[in-house]
Scaffold this motif. Structure first.
Motif, PDB file in Angstrom:
ATOM      1  N   THR A  75      10.549   8.586 -11.836  1.00  4.61           N
ATOM      2  CA  THR A  75       9.477   8.917 -10.884  1.00  4.61           C
ATOM      3  C   THR A  75       9.500   8.038  -9.632  1.00  4.61           C
ATOM      4  OG1 THR A  75       7.920   7.459 -12.034  1.00  4.61           O
ATOM      5  CG2 THR A  75       7.926   9.762 -12.698  1.00  4.61           C
ATOM      6  N   CYS A  76      10.218   6.923  -9.667  1.00  4.48           N
ATOM      7  CA  CYS A  76      10.248   6.044  -8.495  1.00  4.48           C
ATOM      8  C   CYS A  76      11.445   6.358  -7.597  1.00  4.48           C
ATOM      9  CB  CYS A  76      10.278   4.582  -8.915  1.00  4.48           C
ATOM     10  SG  CYS A  76      11.829   4.095  -9.688  1.00  4.48           S
ATOM     11  N   HIS A  77      12.047   7.510  -7.830  1.00  2.00           N
ATOM     12  CA  HIS A  77      13.175   7.983  -7.026  1.00  2.00           C
ATOM     13  C   HIS A  77      12.863   7.901  -5.526  1.00  2.00           C
ATOM     14  CE1 HIS A  77      15.440  11.931  -5.723  1.00  2.00           C
ATOM     15  NE2 HIS A  77      16.064  10.844  -5.292  1.00  2.00           N
ATOM     16  N   CYS A 103      12.651   0.912  -8.279  1.00  2.00           N
ATOM     17  CA  CYS A 103      12.347  -0.283  -9.081  1.00  2.00           C
ATOM     18  C   CYS A 103      13.588  -1.106  -9.397  1.00  2.00           C
ATOM     19  CB  CYS A 103      11.632   0.094 -10.376  1.00  2.00           C
ATOM     20  SG  CYS A 103      12.643   0.979 -11.579  1.00  2.00           S
ATOM     21  N   GLN A 104      14.777  -0.501  -9.225  1.00  2.05           N
ATOM     22  CA  GLN A 104      16.026  -1.194  -9.584  1.00  2.05           C
ATOM     23  C   GLN A 104      16.852  -1.574  -8.368  1.00  2.05           C
ATOM     24  OE1 GLN A 104      16.724  -1.860 -13.036  1.00  2.05           O
ATOM     25  NE2 GLN A 104      14.574  -1.273 -12.957  1.00  2.05           N
ATOM     26  N   SER A 105      16.412  -1.155  -7.188  1.00  2.61           N
ATOM     27  CA  SER A 105      17.211  -1.361  -5.981  1.00  2.61           C
ATOM     28  C   SER A 105      16.698  -2.558  -5.209  1.00  2.61           C
ATOM     29  CB  SER A 105      17.122  -0.111  -5.100  1.00  2.61           C
ATOM     30  OG  SER A 105      17.539   1.012  -5.838  1.00  2.61           O
ATOM     31  N   VAL A 106      17.503  -3.595  -5.160  1.00  4.58           N
ATOM     32  CA  VAL A 106      17.086  -4.854  -4.537  1.00  4.58           C
ATOM     33  C   VAL A 106      17.905  -5.081  -3.270  1.00  4.58           C
ATOM     34  CG1 VAL A 106      16.851  -7.345  -4.865  1.00  4.58           C
ATOM     35  CG2 VAL A 106      16.495  -5.794  -6.804  1.00  4.58           C
ATOM     36  N   PRO A 107      17.258  -4.993  -2.093  1.00  2.18           N
ATOM     37  CA  PRO A 107      17.987  -5.233  -0.844  1.00  2.18           C
ATOM     38  C   PRO A 107      18.342  -6.710  -0.699  1.00  2.18           C
ATOM     39  CG  PRO A 107      15.811  -4.206  -0.444  1.00  2.18           C
ATOM     40  CD  PRO A 107      15.845  -4.666  -1.867  1.00  2.18           C
ATOM     41  N   ASP A 108      19.518  -7.006  -0.100  1.00  3.17           N
ATOM     42  CA  ASP A 108      19.893  -8.416   0.092  1.00  3.17           C
ATOM     43  C   ASP A 108      19.364  -8.978   1.410  1.00  3.17           C
ATOM     44  OD1 ASP A 108      21.629  -7.604   2.125  1.00  3.17           O
ATOM     45  OD2 ASP A 108      23.445  -7.879   0.930  1.00  3.17           O
ATOM     46  N   GLY A 109      18.728  -8.133   2.211  1.00  2.69           N
ATOM     47  CA  GLY A 109      18.071  -8.610   3.427  1.00  2.69           C
ATOM     48  C   GLY A 109      18.978  -8.684   4.641  1.00  2.69           C
ATOM     49  N   SER A 110      20.243  -8.292   4.493  1.00  3.51           N
ATOM     50  CA  SER A 110      21.171  -8.432   5.619  1.00  3.51           C
ATOM     51  C   SER A 110      21.016  -7.323   6.656  1.00  3.51           C
ATOM     52  CB  SER A 110      22.614  -8.499   5.115  1.00  3.51           C
ATOM     53  OG  SER A 110      22.956  -7.320   4.425  1.00  3.51           O
ATOM     54  N   GLY A 124       0.796  -1.228   0.000  1.00 11.17           N
ATOM     55  CA  GLY A 124       0.000   0.000   0.000  1.00 11.17           C
ATOM     56  C   GLY A 124       0.823   1.270   0.000  1.00 11.17           C
ATOM     57  N   ILE A 125       2.139   1.146  -0.225  1.00  8.66           N
ATOM     58  CA  ILE A 125       2.999   2.333  -0.322  1.00  8.66           C
ATOM     59  C   ILE A 125       3.095   2.636  -1.811  1.00  8.66           C
ATOM     60  CG2 ILE A 125       5.240   3.347   0.242  1.00  8.66           C
ATOM     61  CD1 ILE A 125       3.887   2.302   2.719  1.00  8.66           C
ATOM     62  N   ASP A 126       2.339   3.617  -2.233  1.00  5.46           N
ATOM     63  CA  ASP A 126       2.109   3.810  -3.661  1.00  5.46           C
ATOM     64  C   ASP A 126       3.135   4.744  -4.286  1.00  5.46           C
ATOM     65  OD1 ASP A 126       0.818   3.255  -5.947  1.00  5.46           O
ATOM     66  OD2 ASP A 126      -1.057   4.254  -5.429  1.00  5.46           O
ATOM     67  N   ILE A 127       4.374   4.266  -4.409  1.00  6.80           N
ATOM     68  CA  ILE A 127       5.429   5.076  -5.039  1.00  6.80           C
ATOM     69  C   ILE A 127       5.112   5.188  -6.532  1.00  6.80           C
ATOM     70  CG2 ILE A 127       7.898   5.229  -5.546  1.00  6.80           C
ATOM     71  CD1 ILE A 127       8.420   3.542  -3.041  1.00  6.80           C
ATOM     72  N   ASP A 128       5.259   6.378  -7.053  1.00  6.14           N
ATOM     73  CA  ASP A 128       5.011   6.614  -8.474  1.00  6.14           C
ATOM     74  C   ASP A 128       5.941   5.717  -9.310  1.00  6.14           C
ATOM     75  OD1 ASP A 128       3.563   7.887 -10.353  1.00  6.14           O
ATOM     76  OD2 ASP A 128       4.398   9.876 -10.003  1.00  6.14           O
TER      77      ASP A 128
END
Ligand code: FES
Length: 138
Positions: free
Chosen positions: A75-77, A112-119, A60-64
């Motif tokens: 826009t997803c900055h 949209c391009q930033s993928v956290p590794d969960g650490s 529900g966090i509606d990032i553009d």
């Protein structure tokens, strides 16, 4: 058949591995904490699997995301306030598009391009010009 087996440099760039462990993202300024469940990744079809955008939209966090999550707009900055070192490397397309983002900071990324590794847990700020679109799920 004239297929030469060439490769598109963007397509051949490695897709980052999504998180395999639980972590949380706090979205500011609303202070909404999302607990990420690795087994649910990808949450949707927008942005790289397990990206900040993928996770945000499912909660529900509606990032553009004008281009649909393919690093073709800015826009997803978002601004990563903590845990930025756990994010996937910036690819060429992201670097290019991000340079057009208003209010760019050294901690800016395309969600949209930033993928956290969960650490580590993350704190992610959604810039003011995107906040109108922000609402909580409940
Ligand atoms: S949604 Fe367009 S660059 Fe992320």
């Amino acid at each position: 058949m004239s297929c030469m087996g060439g490769s598109n440099p963007y397509i051949s760039q490695e897709i980052p591995q999504p998180a395999a462990q639980k972590f949380s993202i706090t979205f500011q300024p609303m202070n909404v904490v999302v607990e990420v469940q690795p087994e649910k990744i990808p949450y949707g079809v927008t942005g790289l699997p397990g990206s900040i955008l993928d996770i945000a939209l499912a909660h529900g966090i509606d990032i553009d995301h004008a281009c649909g999550g393919v690093a073709a707009c800015s826009t997803c900055h978002c601004i990563v306030r903590a845990g930025g070192e756990t994010l996937s490397e910036m690819n060429d397309a992201e670097e290019e598009e991000l340079s057009y983002a208003p209010g760019l900071t050294p901690n800016s990324r395309l969600s949209c391009q930033s993928v956290p590794d969960g650490s580590k847990d993350l704190v992610v700020e959604i810039p003011a010009w995107n906040r109108n679109a922000v609402r909580e799920a409940h």
